[in-house]
Design a protein around this motif. Structure first.
Motif, PDB file in Angstrom:
ATOM      1  N   VAL A  49      59.228  70.992  -9.220  1.00  5.52           N
ATOM      2  CA  VAL A  49      60.647  70.718  -9.010  1.00  5.52           C
ATOM      3  C   VAL A  49      61.216  71.453  -7.807  1.00  5.52           C
ATOM      4  O   VAL A  49      62.343  71.184  -7.399  1.00  5.52           O
ATOM      5  CB  VAL A  49      61.468  71.084 -10.266  1.00  5.52           C
ATOM      6  CG1 VAL A  49      61.100  70.194 -11.420  1.00  5.52           C
ATOM      7  CG2 VAL A  49      61.287  72.559 -10.627  1.00  5.52           C
ATOM      8  N   SER A  87      64.065  77.270  -5.142  1.00  5.59           N
ATOM      9  CA  SER A  87      64.558  75.922  -4.851  1.00  5.59           C
ATOM     10  C   SER A  87      64.692  75.642  -3.363  1.00  5.59           C
ATOM     11  O   SER A  87      64.940  74.508  -2.969  1.00  5.59           O
ATOM     12  CB  SER A  87      65.906  75.694  -5.542  1.00  5.59           C
ATOM     13  OG  SER A  87      66.860  76.638  -5.083  1.00  5.59           O
ATOM     14  N   ALA A 107      66.986  69.474  -7.516  1.00  6.00           N
ATOM     15  CA  ALA A 107      65.532  69.535  -7.665  1.00  6.00           C
ATOM     16  C   ALA A 107      64.888  68.528  -6.719  1.00  6.00           C
ATOM     17  O   ALA A 107      65.510  67.540  -6.315  1.00  6.00           O
ATOM     18  CB  ALA A 107      65.142  69.221  -9.113  1.00  6.00           C
TER      19      ALA A 107
END
Length: 885
Positions: free
Chosen positions: A442, A261, A400
């Motif tokens: 994402v 992420s 995200a």
């Protein structure tokens, strides 16, 4: 005659009148009150004030060239083709003045050479032409800069700029005096060396997919994409903010985010920005980092025998090449002075039994050195809620990537790869139109893999995570060395399947032992046992291991004697493949709800056969008792099982029905926390099951809408359409806030156009949002969530509608003339501490200051009031009367 000498001899009396024709006459510069006039509005051949046409501009360039020819004299005639090329090149360069996004003060600050460098330069010119172009253009720019200094408002504007710069300098010096007590010269010299070391070490990122050309390193400045983190607001509503501002106003932050992420990338950005002491436009928001010394502490690397390092060993523990040069006691002095920025990365990457030791270590350090800044990162479920609350840590969650962030990443990747804008546009279209790809894109890791495979496969993309990882592995293992041309006659050559099996054994050992890296000796032991069953490989374990490190592109050696995978995601995929191949399902089920195993479980379901999938999913659900509102095994088991369904090519209907039954007991979600957990479930199961709005309370409807907006896919948009006429303010607020997670035009048409505007701020994150709102007839209350220039707002906001304006980021140079464009404006909301306002404001304008979260409450957004009445300011804000200030 030399070209430079020619330009020097051109008289000012000739150039000054030409320069004056380039700019609109009678436009006073920005004074003490008004906003500065941008360059694009000064030139006389752009905008509504057009007075100089293309032909006139070319005529000016012709005169400039003619004067240069005259100065050469009759014996040094300039070739006709040079005169033509030079005239055309100067016309293009002068015309690009209208494209510059700066004002006159900024242009003067650049100087003539800097201004000339910003203008468009034709791509192809003859050598003789080029010899005259630069000197002649710089001469013109010299007179342009001189012209700006003669404008009526320039001196006043410059004084304002200088005053603000001096104030910022004084504030910075005060911070440095406070944070940098008397230091030895030896400390100072080492800190300068250490800052350069941090910039070199962390100033680049690995870009997946560029390995084929051996261009693995991507400059951090070009690669960094600003993501969002969320902090719980009032009523548990998450309030988003740019992730790089996570430490703004906070001394201690625990940042959660899933694998890939961008947690480690954010750590690198903060370290490099702090080492440089250059925060760009965020300088005012990151003043806490002024004078700080960054320490990057990736836990999987610094933990030795289950023990974290002491301050004197910080640099040694990360194998820093400058560790041996640090003065004795230097780290202790930095920490005691409260000047350190400690970036502790990866709580999830150390065994669970070592996490409590790590927490005690953090507590002891903070007790001994209380005034420093701390950022600790982890996967979402690796540590429980409130794990560091007792130490006054604020908890943030990395969001995200939004549509705009995905687009920006894809374009930057293709620029770095030299792959072309057309390819980037095509991939962006594919991601936005294909739900499967949209669910994959994402985070930065997944976006990078999609970019690499899109280029490698010439437009063909995998449709699921399993396919994506398989394709990425084969891309790296099969074609990397071949296309780089590095194989030699004596080089080891393994088939792709052989390499995958060898890597699987290493990944299996790591996950089985709860490790994210392994020692050289352990790796050799695993390879020795594996090679005994591979008669076709007749090489020593040492040589095989070296080959995997140097040639696979998946295994690396971050420190002498230590090995790990380039990203945890590859380790999880290969470990899952090994577990399925060896039928190691009891071990998988025993650890299914261990946070380090979640991706392993998903991939195992994707790789398993139908009967094995049933065994895994039923094993996870055994004994699960759903208790909404509690982060427990009862909730995590059905949600993980629901994520696994999307990975399964074939699944028994009764197994799927069992999962759906447990998930249905969690609907509608009872809290924002549960809404976020449901949104993290991969696949279309959750959006298909979201209920309402009929029969739901306002709070339940709010949590359903939160779940759908966080999912952000077309099926989720279909859910939101059902709620667009909901009367509850908090539901409408969430719908208005989440616009940028979906296609701008479609969301405006299907959601924004239908929202009841009563007490509602419409959030705009880009000019496209402002244009869409204007096309819908404008709105009275608008929130600007991002940096804007006032000209954008003047051009795209409806002055006949706007009564409330909320600038989340604030603005420089807010001027009375800018505000006068909106005669109906009654409420202006600015971030707390932002006082960059003109000296006089309209008498009927109320300015409010306050934390972002305070303005999320309904009573914090007052209704428009008639001129004769003044709306009561919200309690958490601060009403400002500028007439008396």
């Amino acid at each position: 005659m030399d070209a430079t000498a020619v330009t020097v001899r051109i008289a000012s009396g000739v150039l000054a009148p030409l320069v004056r024709k380039l700019f609109v006459p009678g436009v006073a510069g920005a004074g003490l009150v008004d906003a500065p006039v941008r360059m694009a509005r000064l030139v006389s051949f752009t905008g509504e004030q057009s007075g100089l046409g293309e032909r006139n501009l070319r005529a000016l360039a012709t005169v400039l060239v003619d004067r240069a020819v005259e100065e050469r004299g009759p014996h040094e005639a300039m070739p006709h083709f040079v005169r033509v090329q030079l005239t055309e090149a100067l016309t293009v360069a002068l015309h690009s003045l209208g494209d510059l996004d700066m004002d006159d003060v900024q242009a003067v600050r650049l100087g003539p050479e800097g201004l000339a460098a910003r203008l468009t330069r034709p791509s192809a010119m003859a050598e003789e032409t080029e010899a005259y172009f630069d000197p002649l253009l710089e001469t013109a720019c010299l007179h342009i800069v001189n012209f700006f200094t003669t404008r009526s408002g320039f001196v006043a504007r410059t004084l304002v700029e200088q005053t603000r710069a001096v104030e910022r300098l004084i504030a910075t010096i005060d911070l440095l005096v406070e944070r940098i007590p008397s230091r030895l010269a030896e400390d100072t010299r080492f800190e300068e060396q250490y800052a350069r070391h941090i910039q070199r070490k962390y100033g680049e990122l690995t870009i997946y997919g560029l390995d084929l050309n051996h261009a693995r390193e991507w400059p951090l400045d070009a690669a960094y994409i600003s993501l969002e983190a969320t902090v719980p607001g009032l009523d548990a509503l998450p309030v988003p903010l740019p992730a790089e501002r996570a430490l703004s106003g906070r001394d201690r932050v625990l940042l959660r985010g899933p694998a890939g992420s961008g947690k480690t990338t954010l750590v690198q950005w903060l370290a490099v920005a702090t080492a440089r002491q250059d925060f760009g436009e965020l300088g005012g928001r990151l003043s806490q980092l002024v004078g700080r010394v960054p320490f990057v502490l990736p836990l999987r690397r610094v933990m030795r025998d289950g023990e974290p390092p002491t301050p004197d060993a910080f640099l040694h523990s990360v194998r820093s090449t400058v560790a041996g040069g640090q003065p004795p006691g230097w780290a202790d002095r930095v920490l005691r002075a409260g000047r350190a920025l400690l970036l502790v990365d990866g709580i999830d990457e150390i065994p669970r039994r070592e996490r409590e030791t790590t927490r005690r270590w953090l507590r002891e350090l903070m007790a001994e050195f209380p005034a420093n800044l701390w950022l600790v990162t982890t996967r979402p479920s690796s540590v429980g809620d409130g794990w560091l609350t007792g130490e006054r840590f604020a908890e943030l969650t990395l969001s995200a990537m939004r549509r705009t962030e995905v687009e920006r990443f894809v374009r930057r990747w293709h620029t770095a790869a030299g792959a072309g804008d057309d390819r980037a546009d095509a991939l962006i279209d594919a991601i936005h139109t294909n739900d499967d790809l949209g669910r994959l894109a994402v985070n930065p890791l997944m976006c990078g893999l999609l970019c690499a495979l899109y280029r490698e496969r010439r437009g063909y993309l995998p449709q699921g995570r399993k396919e994506l990882y398989e394709a990425a592995l084969r891309m790296l293992l099969e074609r990397r060395d071949v296309e780089r041309g590095v194989l030699t006659e004596n080089e080891l050559r393994f088939s792709t399947d052989t390499s995958i099996v060898l890597l699987q054994k290493l990944a299996h050992w790591m996950i089985r032992n709860n490790r994210s890296e392994m020692s050289h000796e352990d790796a050799l032991g695993q390879l020795e046992r594996t090679l005994s069953h591979m008669s076709h490989v007749r090489e020593t374990p040492e040589r095989v291991l070296r080959h995997l490190i140097e040639r696979s592109g998946l295994l690396r050696e971050p420190a002498v004697g230590r090995l790990d995978f380039v990203h945890r995601t590859f380790q999880d995929y290969l470990a899952a493949k090994a577990l399925v191949d060896e039928g190691d399902f009891p071990l998988l089920l025993d650890n299914a709800l261990n946070d380090q195993w979640e991706d392993v479980v998903r991939m195992a379901v994707a790789l398993a056969r139908p009967a094995e999938r049933r065994r895994i999913i039923e094993g996870m659900l055994a004994g699960a008792v759903v208790k909404p509102g509690v982060r427990s095994r009862g909730i995590r088991a059905p949600l993980l099982a629901a994520s696994c369904l999307d990975q399964a090519v074939e699944i028994s209907p009764d197994v799927e029905q069992a999962v759906r039954g447990l998930v249905s007991e969690l609907l509608p979600p009872s809290s924002t926390t549960l809404a976020r957990m449901l949104a993290e479930v991969e696949g279309s199961l959750v959006p298909r099951m979201l209920p309402g709005p009929e029969g739901l309370t306002d709070d339940q409807a709010m949590h359903v809408v939160t779940t759908a907006t966080l999912i952000g896919t077309d099926p989720a948009l279909s859910v939101l359409v059902r709620y667009r006429n909901h009367p509850a303010w908090q539901v409408r607020r969430q719908l208005a806030w989440s616009w940028d997670r979906f296609d701008t035009e479609r969301y405006a048409r299907e959601i924004i156009a239908h929202l009841d505007p009563h007490k509602l701020y419409y959030t705009a994150r880009g000019v496209d949002h402002l244009k869409a709102l204007k096309e819908l007839g404008g709105r009275a209350r608008i929130q600007i969530a991002g940096p804007y220039h006032p000209d954008d707002l003047v051009d795209h906001l409806d002055p006949g509608q706007l009564t409330h304006l909320w600038l989340r980021e604030g603005y420089l140079h807010l001027g009375r003339r800018w505000l006068d464009a909106f005669p109906r404006l009654r409420i202006l909301v600015l971030p707390k501490g932002d006082d960059l306002l003109p000296t006089a404001l309209p008498s009927d304008l109320t300015v409010l200051h306050g934390p972002d979260a305070d303005f999320f409450r309904p009573e914090a957004t007052p209704l428009p009031a008639p001129r004769a009445e003044r709306a009561e300011p919200p309690r958490p804000g601060r009403r400002t009367s500028r007439e008396g200030s």
